[in-house]
Design an enzyme around this catalytic site. Structure first.
Site, mmCIF file in Angstrom:
data_model
loop_
_atom_site.group_PDB
_atom_site.id
_atom_site.type_symbol
_atom_site.label_atom_id
_atom_site.label_comp_id
_atom_site.label_asym_id
_atom_site.label_seq_id
_atom_site.Cartn_x
_atom_site.Cartn_y
_atom_site.Cartn_z
ATOM 1 N N LYS A 1 0.752 9.454 -3.251
ATOM 2 C CA LYS A 1 1.959 8.645 -3.090
ATOM 3 C C LYS A 1 2.280 7.877 -4.365
ATOM 4 C CE LYS A 1 3.259 4.296 -0.804
ATOM 5 N NZ LYS A 1 2.883 3.311 -1.840
ATOM 6 N N ARG A 48 2.871 -10.195 -6.034
ATOM 7 C CA ARG A 48 3.005 -9.091 -6.980
ATOM 8 C C ARG A 48 4.123 -9.354 -7.993
ATOM 9 N NH1 ARG A 48 2.110 -3.566 -3.560
ATOM 10 N NH2 ARG A 48 3.934 -4.148 -2.371
ATOM 11 N N ASP A 89 -6.484 -0.616 -1.777
ATOM 12 C CA ASP A 89 -5.818 0.220 -0.780
ATOM 13 C C ASP A 89 -6.784 0.852 0.217
ATOM 14 O OD1 ASP A 89 -3.287 -0.324 -1.665
ATOM 15 O OD2 ASP A 89 -2.984 1.573 -2.710
ATOM 16 N N ARG A 117 5.478 5.314 5.467
ATOM 17 C CA ARG A 117 5.793 5.057 4.059
ATOM 18 C C ARG A 117 4.785 5.727 3.140
ATOM 19 N NH1 ARG A 117 4.849 -0.088 2.545
ATOM 20 N NH2 ARG A 117 5.420 0.686 0.489
#
Length: 442
Positions: A27, A126, A314, A406
């Site tokens: 991704k 972020r 992640d 997503r």
């Protein structure tokens, strides 16, 4: 307000898995490489592109800029000859944080860019200050007004200038943005304290295949010699290390032997090390296949997220779910994002014994989780809840699937292929038998 109910994943847990799962293209590589096509004045042939909502959003943004994109299966043909817009509308950029990275290639190609501040998962601030500071060091005039970053390169050439840039933090996004911007700049650029993630390397190799001069990607110092233009390219996206890690955890949490293919084993070193520390065995079958042989008595381990090659943020949520069933006490520490523990409350609904202290999750393993209705809070949290559901006694209903879609290419179908009792409930008829209380936001 629409009364159409959103889709729900229904999982009947404690079903053993077996077989092999094919890993899709990464991704995070796909998104930034698609952004990188803005640098090219010719055709880009991109293969192994995952089918994700985020990829669709990026295609929509690039089409707005004037690029022509055609998809055939997992391949995208991108005609990047003409850029008709140098600004992006907020309603598109707000869907996808990675779209902000377009500011680098737009500025390099056109000398001007206007991009709204980004959106994405609600897992932390972020900030984009590293991107902005680096572009300024390359000669751009940058200011932020009403939530939009305005950037322009002064002078008749409209070309950025090479610069020596030091990043206060090895930000993946800033590294990628500035590396792309530097490919077409005049002179040499050095990025120090650069991110070393595999996706940065994939982007650098993609740019090099178009004629860019980049050295050092994958180390903390990247050197770029600017060139006047880039040419057509045929490129295949690297396999998704986070998807592969998620499926290895699926094998661990269900105590099932499964294989993941294709993978780059070096991208999964930290994940494999922690699985082996728990007592699981990871076998490399050939160059690009890993197989998990799980233990029936997994031991608790401590985890701290760090930039690559450290343990990936992640994978934090997935391992946290795994730790809920490990023997002993473990601590999971999140150091990358400040708001990435929202899945803890949902795991506790399933019977997990977790206490939060700041950015630390203190976990005491329990013998069993129980199925429950749960709500996803972000992309990786949604995967963690699916994993917990696979291991839980009874039925789990996972809501908020827009997060899952997503970043995971048909996760439910791939799990079905391994034997999981999981199905997506979408139609009014399928959703009718679910108690209405379970469908309300938790």
């Amino acid at each position: 307000m629409s009364d159409v109910l959103p889709p729900v994943l229904e999982i009947v847990g404690r079903t053993p898995l077996q077989g092999e799962v094919r890993i899709s293209g990464a991704k995070n590589s796909a998104l930034v490489i698609l952004t990188g096509t803005l640098l090219c004045g010719e055709d880009c042939h991109i293969r192994n592109v995952p089918r994700l909502m985020d990829v669709e959003s990026m295609m929509e943004i690039l089409t707005f800029f004037g690029l022509k994109i055609q998809r055939q299966g997992d391949t995208l043909d991108v005609d990047a000859r003409h850029i008709t817009q140098s600004s992006a509308p907020y309603e598109l950029v707000s869907k996808l944080r990675a779209s902000f990275f377009a500011i680098g290639p737009l500025l390099a190609r056109l000398g001007v860019a206007r991009v709204p501040l980004p959106g994405g998962c609600a897992i932390g601030a972020r900030p984009v200050d590293l991107h902005v500071r680096g572009l300024r060091e390359m000669g751009a005039h940058v200011h932020i007004e009403h939530g939009v970053v305005h950037a322009v390169v002064p002078g008749s050439s409209r070309r950025l200038k090479g610069a020596k840039i030091y990043l206060d933090f090895p930000s993946v996004g800033a590294t990628e943005t500035l590396m792309m911007a530097a490919t077409l700049a005049e002179g040499d650029t050095t990025i120090e304290n650069a991110a070393q993630e595999p996706e940065v390397v994939d982007l650098a190799n993609f740019c090099r295949a178009m004629g860019a001069k980049i050295r050092g990607a994958g180390t903390n110092t990247i050197q770029i010699v600017g060139v006047p233009r880039l040419h057509a390219v045929d490129w295949s996206i690297v396999p998704d290390r986070i998807e592969a890690g998620t499926f290895l955890v699926a094998g661990a949490i269900t105590q099932s032997e499964i294989s993941v293919f294709p993978v780059v084993p070096d991208h999964l070193t930290a994940v494999v090390a922690k699985l082996e520390e728990m007592g699981h065995r990871i076998v490399q079958d050939g160059l690009n296949r890993l197989r998990i042989v799980p233990t029936d008595c997994p031991q608790a381990v401590d985890i701290e997220t760090l930039p690559f090659p450290g343990f990936p943020t992640d994978m934090q949520a997935q391992f946290l779910a795994l730790m809920t069933l490990a023997e002993g006490n473990s601590v999971v520490t999140e150091t990358v994002f400040e708001n990435r523990m929202r899945h803890v409350a949902e795991l506790k609904r399933m019977g997990a014994n977790i206490r939060l202290r700041g950015n630390n999750a203190l976990i005491s393993g329990v013998p069993l989780l129980s199925g429950a209705p749960v709500m996803s809070s972000d992309l990786r949290a949604s995967a963690a809840l699916v994993l917990a559901g696979l291991a839980a006694e009874g039925k789990t209903l996972v809501q908020g699937l827009h997060h899952l879609d997503r970043g995971y290419d048909r996760l439910d179908r791939k799990l079905q292929g391994l034997g999981a009792q999981i199905r997506r409930l979408e139609t009014p008829e399928e959703l009718a038998h679910i108690p209405q209380l379970a469908l309300k936001e938790i």
